[in-house]
Design a protein around this motif. Sequence first.
Motif, short mmCIF file in Angstrom:
data_model
loop_
_atom_site.label_atom_id
_atom_site.label_comp_id
_atom_site.label_asym_id
_atom_site.label_seq_id
_atom_site.Cartn_x
_atom_site.Cartn_y
_atom_site.Cartn_z
N SER A 42 0.85 -1.18 0.00
CA SER A 42 0.00 0.00 0.00
C SER A 42 0.89 1.23 0.00
CB SER A 42 -0.88 -0.01 1.25
OG SER A 42 -1.58 1.20 1.39
N LYS B 257 -6.81 -1.44 5.83
CA LYS B 257 -6.18 -0.29 6.48
C LYS B 257 -6.52 -0.25 7.97
CE LYS B 257 -7.55 3.08 3.72
NZ LYS B 257 -7.66 4.32 2.93
N GLU C 11 -3.35 7.06 -3.88
CA GLU C 11 -3.34 5.87 -3.03
C GLU C 11 -3.29 4.66 -3.96
OE1 GLU C 11 -5.89 4.34 0.67
OE2 GLU C 11 -7.04 4.42 -1.20
N ASN D 294 0.83 5.78 -0.37
CA ASN D 294 0.23 7.09 -0.60
C ASN D 294 1.39 8.00 -0.97
OD1 ASN D 294 -1.43 5.60 1.48
ND2 ASN D 294 -2.80 7.25 0.96
#
Length: 151
Positions: free
Chosen positions: A37, A139, A110, A39
């Motif tokens: 993941s 998350k 994201e 960002n």
Amino acid sequence: MKILFSTFLLLIFFSCSKESTDKTSDSKKEEITFIGSSNVGGQLGYYRIIKVTKDSIHFESGQTVNNKHKEWHSAIKPETWKKLVSSFKIKNLDHIESSPSIQAIDGIDESFQIKTTKKSHVYVNSHNDIHYNQFSRFKQELLKIIPQEYQ
């Protein structure tokens, strides 16, 4: 007659052994092997990257404009991995759609990467997808693992 009988037994033997190998290879269930993941974006060059495998988690974050960077690594228990993986339904992974990148207009993208034993999936800005709740659950599980000072 003996040759015919021997040939018949040989054909049966090979057809039986082929069936058992086919069943063995088909019975291997598709499993998630990696979840990533990130960002990334914004005027300050913000980044937050998380990589999770069956036995470990790696987290890093920072801002490139002021050279801030912090990292955290940890082993994880099999139960923790199962909780993280349970957030996703493998059958839905092919149907999740990405949206356009917003980094160019100073946004933060994201992205998720999910690798299974059969495929690799990459999603960018999937907030509007009907299956996004899987990412939200993931998350939430991550927040239980990553120490507060790194969140």
